[in-house]
Write a protein that holds these residues in place. Structure first.
Motif, PDB file in Angstrom:
ATOM      1  N   ARG A  62      -8.120   0.118   0.943  1.00  0.00           N
ATOM      2  CA  ARG A  62      -8.556   1.286   0.178  1.00  0.00           C
ATOM      3  C   ARG A  62      -8.792   0.984  -1.300  1.00  0.00           C
ATOM      4  NH1 ARG A  62      -8.032   5.763   3.123  1.00  0.00           N
ATOM      5  NH2 ARG A  62      -7.909   7.135   1.313  1.00  0.00           N
ATOM      6  N   GLN A  63      -8.517  -0.244  -1.725  1.00  0.00           N
ATOM      7  CA  GLN A  63      -8.692  -0.579  -3.139  1.00  0.00           C
ATOM      8  C   GLN A  63      -9.890  -1.497  -3.364  1.00  0.00           C
ATOM      9  OE1 GLN A  63      -4.993  -1.941  -4.808  1.00  0.00           O
ATOM     10  NE2 GLN A  63      -3.928  -0.084  -4.233  1.00  0.00           N
ATOM     11  N   ARG A  98     -10.171   7.697  -2.289  1.00  0.00           N
ATOM     12  CA  ARG A  98      -9.265   8.844  -2.415  1.00  0.00           C
ATOM     13  C   ARG A  98      -8.437   8.991  -1.135  1.00  0.00           C
ATOM     14  NH1 ARG A  98      -9.479  11.927  -6.654  1.00  0.00           N
ATOM     15  NH2 ARG A  98     -11.309  11.874  -8.002  1.00  0.00           N
ATOM     16  N   GLU A  99      -7.238   9.536  -1.293  1.00  0.00           N
ATOM     17  CA  GLU A  99      -6.319   9.702  -0.161  1.00  0.00           C
ATOM     18  C   GLU A  99      -6.897  10.591   0.933  1.00  0.00           C
ATOM     19  OE1 GLU A  99      -3.376   8.217   0.555  1.00  0.00           O
ATOM     20  OE2 GLU A  99      -3.804   6.958  -1.189  1.00  0.00           O
ATOM     21  N   ASN A 100      -7.736  11.539   0.571  1.00  0.00           N
ATOM     22  CA  ASN A 100      -8.267  12.474   1.566  1.00  0.00           C
ATOM     23  C   ASN A 100      -9.604  12.021   2.152  1.00  0.00           C
ATOM     24  OD1 ASN A 100      -9.708  12.945  -0.831  1.00  0.00           O
ATOM     25  ND2 ASN A 100     -10.183  15.040  -0.215  1.00  0.00           N
ATOM     26  N   ASP A 128     -11.293   7.539  -6.576  1.00  0.00           N
ATOM     27  CA  ASP A 128     -10.479   8.092  -7.663  1.00  0.00           C
ATOM     28  C   ASP A 128     -10.840   7.412  -8.986  1.00  0.00           C
ATOM     29  OD1 ASP A 128      -9.162   5.597  -7.714  1.00  0.00           O
ATOM     30  OD2 ASP A 128      -7.386   6.353  -6.677  1.00  0.00           O
ATOM     31  N   HIS A 143     -10.602   3.430  -6.418  1.00  0.00           N
ATOM     32  CA  HIS A 143     -10.023   3.276  -5.083  1.00  0.00           C
ATOM     33  C   HIS A 143     -10.407   4.476  -4.225  1.00  0.00           C
ATOM     34  CE1 HIS A 143      -6.593   1.044  -7.368  1.00  0.00           C
ATOM     35  NE2 HIS A 143      -7.700   0.322  -7.301  1.00  0.00           N
ATOM     36  N   SER A 177      -6.655  18.603   6.601  1.00  0.00           N
ATOM     37  CA  SER A 177      -5.242  18.855   6.842  1.00  0.00           C
ATOM     38  C   SER A 177      -5.046  20.354   7.020  1.00  0.00           C
ATOM     39  CB  SER A 177      -4.399  18.321   5.688  1.00  0.00           C
ATOM     40  OG  SER A 177      -4.726  19.007   4.500  1.00  0.00           O
TER      41      SER A 177
END
Length: 89
Positions: free
Chosen positions: A67-68, A52-54, A46, A50, A87
């Motif tokens: 994740r960071q 990305r959530e996906n 992102d 970090h 998802s």
């Protein structure tokens, strides 16, 4: 050298590279990859750098949890798999 494998889900957006790197950690390996494939960065990280959530990453069969910092260590022959989480139903 560690080997980065990007799944083919990203193939609909760009050519998906297979990358070898001598980086000691995940962040270094990703940065080396993005130096040669800059468009890929936005699909993996992102705006703060970090994960990305996906996106999920596995190193030698173990899912990364950080994740960071992305400071997971890589062994010389590590296999790194970068996947887009799916998802839906």
């Amino acid at each position: 050298m560690a080997h980065l494998n990007f799944t083919q889900q990203l193939g609909r957006f760009m050519a998906v590279p297979q990358v070898q790197t001598d980086a000691a950690d995940l962040r270094g390996a990703l940065n080396a990859c993005f130096a040669d494939h800059p468009r890929l960065r936005g699909y993996v990280l992102d705006e703060q750098g970090h994960l990305r959530e996906n996106v999920v990453i596995f190193i030698d069969g173990q899912r990364t949890r950080e994740r960071q910092r992305l400071d997971d260590a890589l062994a010389p022959h590590s296999q790194v798999y970068i996947l887009q989480a799916l998802s839906g139903g």
